[in-house]
Design a protein around this motif. Structure first.
Motif, PDB file in Angstrom:
ATOM      1  N   ILE A  35      45.196   0.714  21.774  1.00 59.30           N
ATOM      2  CA  ILE A  35      43.763   0.451  21.595  1.00 59.30           C
ATOM      3  C   ILE A  35      43.216   1.275  20.441  1.00 59.30           C
ATOM      4  O   ILE A  35      42.476   0.771  19.585  1.00 59.30           O
ATOM      5  CB  ILE A  35      43.004   0.760  22.897  1.00 59.30           C
ATOM      6  CG1 ILE A  35      43.437  -0.199  24.016  1.00 59.30           C
ATOM      7  CG2 ILE A  35      41.489   0.665  22.675  1.00 59.30           C
ATOM      8  CD1 ILE A  35      42.882   0.160  25.382  1.00 59.30           C
ATOM      9  N   LYS A  36      43.587   2.548  20.408  1.00 60.69           N
ATOM     10  CA  LYS A  36      43.073   3.424  19.353  1.00 60.69           C
ATOM     11  C   LYS A  36      43.526   2.947  17.968  1.00 60.69           C
ATOM     12  O   LYS A  36      42.739   2.929  17.012  1.00 60.69           O
ATOM     13  CB  LYS A  36      43.551   4.852  19.586  1.00 60.69           C
ATOM     14  CG  LYS A  36      43.022   5.864  18.566  1.00 60.69           C
ATOM     15  CD  LYS A  36      43.464   7.266  18.901  1.00 60.69           C
ATOM     16  CE  LYS A  36      42.983   8.266  17.852  1.00 60.69           C
ATOM     17  NZ  LYS A  36      41.509   8.349  17.810  1.00 60.69           N
ATOM     18  N   ALA A  37      44.793   2.535  17.870  1.00 63.16           N
ATOM     19  CA  ALA A  37      45.324   2.133  16.569  1.00 63.16           C
ATOM     20  C   ALA A  37      44.674   0.863  16.043  1.00 63.16           C
ATOM     21  O   ALA A  37      44.484   0.712  14.830  1.00 63.16           O
ATOM     22  CB  ALA A  37      46.834   1.936  16.678  1.00 63.16           C
ATOM     23  N   THR A  38      44.314  -0.038  16.930  1.00 68.37           N
ATOM     24  CA  THR A  38      43.799  -1.344  16.494  1.00 68.37           C
ATOM     25  C   THR A  38      42.279  -1.444  16.526  1.00 68.37           C
ATOM     26  O   THR A  38      41.657  -1.997  15.614  1.00 68.37           O
ATOM     27  CB  THR A  38      44.396  -2.459  17.361  1.00 68.37           C
ATOM     28  OG1 THR A  38      44.183  -2.128  18.733  1.00 68.37           O
ATOM     29  CG2 THR A  38      45.889  -2.606  17.106  1.00 68.37           C
ATOM     30  N   LEU A  39      41.674  -0.913  17.579  1.00 69.88           N
ATOM     31  CA  LEU A  39      40.228  -1.040  17.748  1.00 69.88           C
ATOM     32  C   LEU A  39      39.468   0.248  17.445  1.00 69.88           C
ATOM     33  O   LEU A  39      38.255   0.213  17.230  1.00 69.88           O
ATOM     34  CB  LEU A  39      39.919  -1.478  19.185  1.00 69.88           C
ATOM     35  CG  LEU A  39      40.483  -2.842  19.598  1.00 69.88           C
ATOM     36  CD1 LEU A  39      40.264  -3.078  21.089  1.00 69.88           C
ATOM     37  CD2 LEU A  39      39.843  -3.965  18.795  1.00 69.88           C
ATOM     38  N   GLY A  40      40.181   1.362  17.436  1.00 69.01           N
ATOM     39  CA  GLY A  40      39.530   2.643  17.191  1.00 69.01           C
ATOM     40  C   GLY A  40      38.716   2.706  15.912  1.00 69.01           C
ATOM     41  O   GLY A  40      37.589   3.230  15.914  1.00 69.01           O
ATOM     42  N   PRO A  41      39.218   2.169  14.778  1.00 66.65           N
ATOM     43  CA  PRO A  41      38.446   2.232  13.523  1.00 66.65           C
ATOM     44  C   PRO A  41      37.099   1.521  13.594  1.00 66.65           C
ATOM     45  O   PRO A  41      36.238   1.767  12.736  1.00 66.65           O
ATOM     46  CB  PRO A  41      39.386   1.554  12.523  1.00 66.65           C
ATOM     47  CG  PRO A  41      40.760   1.777  13.065  1.00 66.65           C
ATOM     48  CD  PRO A  41      40.594   1.685  14.545  1.00 66.65           C
ATOM     49  N   LEU A  42      36.885   0.653  14.584  1.00 65.71           N
ATOM     50  CA  LEU A  42      35.605  -0.037  14.695  1.00 65.71           C
ATOM     51  C   LEU A  42      34.491   0.883  15.171  1.00 65.71           C
ATOM     52  O   LEU A  42      33.310   0.589  14.965  1.00 65.71           O
ATOM     53  CB  LEU A  42      35.723  -1.219  15.672  1.00 65.71           C
ATOM     54  CG  LEU A  42      36.722  -2.325  15.300  1.00 65.71           C
ATOM     55  CD1 LEU A  42      36.799  -3.346  16.430  1.00 65.71           C
ATOM     56  CD2 LEU A  42      36.319  -3.002  13.996  1.00 65.71           C
ATOM     57  N   GLY A  43      34.867   1.979  15.852  1.00 66.66           N
ATOM     58  CA  GLY A  43      33.861   2.917  16.356  1.00 66.66           C
ATOM     59  C   GLY A  43      33.040   2.373  17.512  1.00 66.66           C
ATOM     60  O   GLY A  43      31.904   2.814  17.718  1.00 66.66           O
ATOM     61  N   LEU A  44      33.612   1.437  18.265  1.00 66.98           N
ATOM     62  CA  LEU A  44      32.888   0.823  19.374  1.00 66.98           C
ATOM     63  C   LEU A  44      33.427   1.303  20.717  1.00 66.98           C
ATOM     64  O   LEU A  44      34.620   1.597  20.845  1.00 66.98           O
ATOM     65  CB  LEU A  44      33.031  -0.710  19.319  1.00 66.98           C
ATOM     66  CG  LEU A  44      32.325  -1.439  18.184  1.00 66.98           C
ATOM     67  CD1 LEU A  44      32.705  -2.917  18.218  1.00 66.98           C
ATOM     68  CD2 LEU A  44      30.822  -1.279  18.293  1.00 66.98           C
ATOM     69  N   PRO A  45      32.582   1.349  21.748  1.00 72.10           N
ATOM     70  CA  PRO A  45      33.098   1.584  23.101  1.00 72.10           C
ATOM     71  C   PRO A  45      34.008   0.437  23.520  1.00 72.10           C
ATOM     72  O   PRO A  45      33.825  -0.704  23.091  1.00 72.10           O
ATOM     73  CB  PRO A  45      31.836   1.633  23.973  1.00 72.10           C
ATOM     74  CG  PRO A  45      30.699   1.825  23.016  1.00 72.10           C
ATOM     75  CD  PRO A  45      31.115   1.204  21.727  1.00 72.10           C
ATOM     76  N   VAL A  46      34.982   0.763  24.356  1.00 66.53           N
ATOM     77  CA  VAL A  46      35.876  -0.267  24.877  1.00 66.53           C
ATOM     78  C   VAL A  46      35.821  -0.258  26.400  1.00 66.53           C
ATOM     79  O   VAL A  46      35.391   0.712  27.015  1.00 66.53           O
ATOM     80  CB  VAL A  46      37.337  -0.056  24.406  1.00 66.53           C
ATOM     81  CG1 VAL A  46      37.431  -0.180  22.898  1.00 66.53           C
ATOM     82  CG2 VAL A  46      37.886   1.278  24.891  1.00 66.53           C
ATOM     83  N   MET A  47      36.247  -1.363  26.978  1.00 68.43           N
ATOM     84  CA  MET A  47      36.289  -1.515  28.432  1.00 68.43           C
ATOM     85  C   MET A  47      37.687  -1.947  28.828  1.00 68.43           C
ATOM     86  O   MET A  47      38.345  -2.682  28.095  1.00 68.43           O
ATOM     87  CB  MET A  47      35.286  -2.579  28.886  1.00 68.43           C
ATOM     88  CG  MET A  47      33.860  -2.315  28.468  1.00 68.43           C
ATOM     89  SD  MET A  47      32.872  -3.832  28.505  1.00 68.43           S
ATOM     90  CE  MET A  47      33.157  -4.395  30.182  1.00 68.43           C
ATOM     91  N   LEU A  48      38.139  -1.486  29.998  1.00 65.16           N
ATOM     92  CA  LEU A  48      39.409  -1.925  30.543  1.00 65.16           C
ATOM     93  C   LEU A  48      39.200  -2.430  31.959  1.00 65.16           C
ATOM     94  O   LEU A  48      38.319  -1.939  32.676  1.00 65.16           O
ATOM     95  CB  LEU A  48      40.439  -0.795  30.554  1.00 65.16           C
ATOM     96  CG  LEU A  48      41.197  -0.567  29.243  1.00 65.16           C
ATOM     97  CD1 LEU A  48      40.356   0.302  28.320  1.00 65.16           C
ATOM     98  CD2 LEU A  48      42.537   0.095  29.506  1.00 65.16           C
ATOM     99  N   GLU A  49      40.045  -3.372  32.375  1.00 65.11           N
ATOM    100  CA  GLU A  49      39.934  -3.969  33.708  1.00 65.11           C
ATOM    101  C   GLU A  49      41.295  -3.973  34.407  1.00 65.11           C
ATOM    102  O   GLU A  49      41.870  -5.024  34.699  1.00 65.11           O
ATOM    103  CB  GLU A  49      39.373  -5.392  33.582  1.00 65.11           C
ATOM    104  CG  GLU A  49      37.945  -5.409  33.092  1.00 65.11           C
ATOM    105  CD  GLU A  49      37.571  -6.655  32.304  1.00 65.11           C
ATOM    106  OE1 GLU A  49      36.480  -6.667  31.713  1.00 65.11           O
ATOM    107  OE2 GLU A  49      38.380  -7.617  32.278  1.00 65.11           O
TER     108      GLU A  49
END
Length: 446
Positions: free
Chosen positions: A284-298
């Motif tokens: 998640i960090k490698a792919t979405l981390g640069p967006l600077g957005l909160p993430v959710m997991l289920e």
């Protein structure tokens, strides 16, 4: 696609190897198989079999491990337990106390989540077929987010929210067309699956959603499958596609507040390699981390699966022409995964003496009148007598929730163990309750 786990394997892990991977279970010379501080034989005597038993300690430990992995990766993340895998109130209470919200897929699950004390703003509503009544309930409970799965559903949400004078927080579920290499029946992120909107159509649908009344677009969501054990490649591919989409939506001036990464992290039912929460957090960090957005997991299975067992008593051993059959009082109506998915579950005797006895292949079957009512083939087990009790491991997810009353078999009870304490958290269904609600029409009653 990876082949499903078979019911049989010539190199089954030993009882000791199975228990070594499940720290809430241990085998004592006198007490036999123990969950936390409670002998499982005691529970079997008190409530009978079949019976589900859950470890509160395992639930807490696994919830904390996942949250720690996300925090250590520097991610701002919220975790919403996938109730479809286990909707027991006591289980939800334990996880809510650990700061987990809920991911629900029906109005019934939403009501159970609220009954467990999970607040509306910690609940996510997923699923392809939400009814108007369910959408109204979600809006009335002011839930955190509705994951919309089609343009048609978005139109429904807009109309209902506008009529109620509410604003629905909606994320668009995108199908990234990624093969998670899991069982065909539980993959959800390929183009032929029913879930989400096609990746190429998502930007236009998101833009139309942003223009509709009664909707606040909050981001995008995905879920590529369940019981993913083939490493992080599928996750990385899916999340990389989501990152591209977020950048495109932002470039178009559309609001994106967060990304819902879904769940699906697999567990080792047998001894197969399974990815860790640290590996998922890294993807998640490698792919979405640069967006600077909160993430959710289920997550669901990863938290609850190893925390539960199904206890079953041996009814008899049947010597066939070429096989030894161990017939137990649990059946496919209780634990359907082996019949439905060819799934492998560890089977451990509760007796320490039985666990140390010589082993030979056995077919482990239930009493239901279906050949498919088979839990294992060629499984190495000791000689077992009527009344001996065994535990089916890793039954805390997609176990009790998928039970039925097929063959007029009442639903089994559920028990929670917490340290040295245990309590029945769902009573065994009675035969009277099994008949409740049935009516004979007047013209037949006479």
């Amino acid at each position: 696609m990876a082949a499903p786990l078979a019911l049989t394997d010539a190199e089954d892990p030993s009882f000791a190897e199975l228990l070594a991977l499940r720290p809430h279970l241990s085998l004592h010379a006198m007490d036999g198989l123990v969950m936390e501080g409670v002998p499982l034989a005691r529970i079997a005597r008190e409530v009978g079999t079949p019976a589900w038993v859950y470890s509160a300690g395992a639930l807490r430990r696994r919830a904390r491990a996942l949250k720690s992995a996300l925090a250590d990766a520097g991610l701002t993340a919220s975790v919403h337990f996938a109730m479809k895998c286990n909707d027991n109130l006591a289980v939800l209470k334990v996880l809510a106390a650990e700061g987990l919200g809920a991911d629900v897929v029906s109005g019934g699950e939403l009501r159970i989540a609220r009954a467990a004390g999970i607040p509306g703003p910690a609940i996510v509503f997923s699923g392809v077929g939400k009814t108007e009544a369910e959408i109204r309930l979600a809006l009335a409970e002011d839930i955190f987010q509705i994951n919309a799965e089609s343009a048609e559903e978005i139109a429904m949400i807009s109309a209902i929210a506008s009529a109620m004078g509410r604003t629905a927080r909606v994320a668009l579920r995108v199908n990234p067309d990624v093969d998670a290499r899991t069982h065909a029946k539980i993959t959800t992120g390929k183009s032929e699956n029913k879930f989400g909107v096609h990746f190429d159509e998502a930007p236009a649908i998101y833009a139309r959603m942003a223009a509709l009344p009664g909707i606040a677009p909050v981001g995008i969501a995905t879920h590529i499958g369940s019981q993913i054990t083939a490493g992080m490649a599928a996750y990385r591919a899916a999340y990389a596609r989501l990152a591209e989409m977020v950048q495109a939506l932002r470039a178009a001036g559309l609001p994106v507040e967060r990304v819902d990464c879904g769940g699906g992290l697999g567990i080792p039912y047998r001894d197969e390699p399974a990815p860790s929460p640290e590996a998922l957090a890294g993807a998640i960090k490698a792919t979405l981390g640069p967006l600077g957005l909160p993430v959710m997991l289920e997550p669901g299975r990863w938290i609850a699966g190893p925390a539960g067992v199904l206890l079953a008593s041996v009814v008899l051993q049947k010597r066939g022409a070429s096989h030894r059959f161990v017939v137990v009082d649990a059946a496919m109506n209780d634990l359907v995964r082996p019949a439905m998915y060819e799934a492998w579950h560890g089977i451990v005797p509760l007796s320490a003496a039985r666990a140390a006895a010589p082993l030979s292949p056995a077919e482990v079957v239930g009493p239901v009148c279906e050949t498919g009512d088979t839990f294992a083939r060629g499984r190495l087990l000791p000689d077992l007598s009527p009344g001996d009790v065994v535990a089916f491991l890793d039954a805390g997810a997609y176990g009790a929730v998928m039970s039925s009353t097929y063959n007029a078999r009442p639903l089994a009870p559920e028990v929670l163990v917490d340290g040295t304490r245990h309590a029945v958290v769902r009573a065994r269904q009675t035969h009277e309750e099994l008949l409740h609600g049935q009516r004979v029409p007047e013209w037949l009653a006479t």
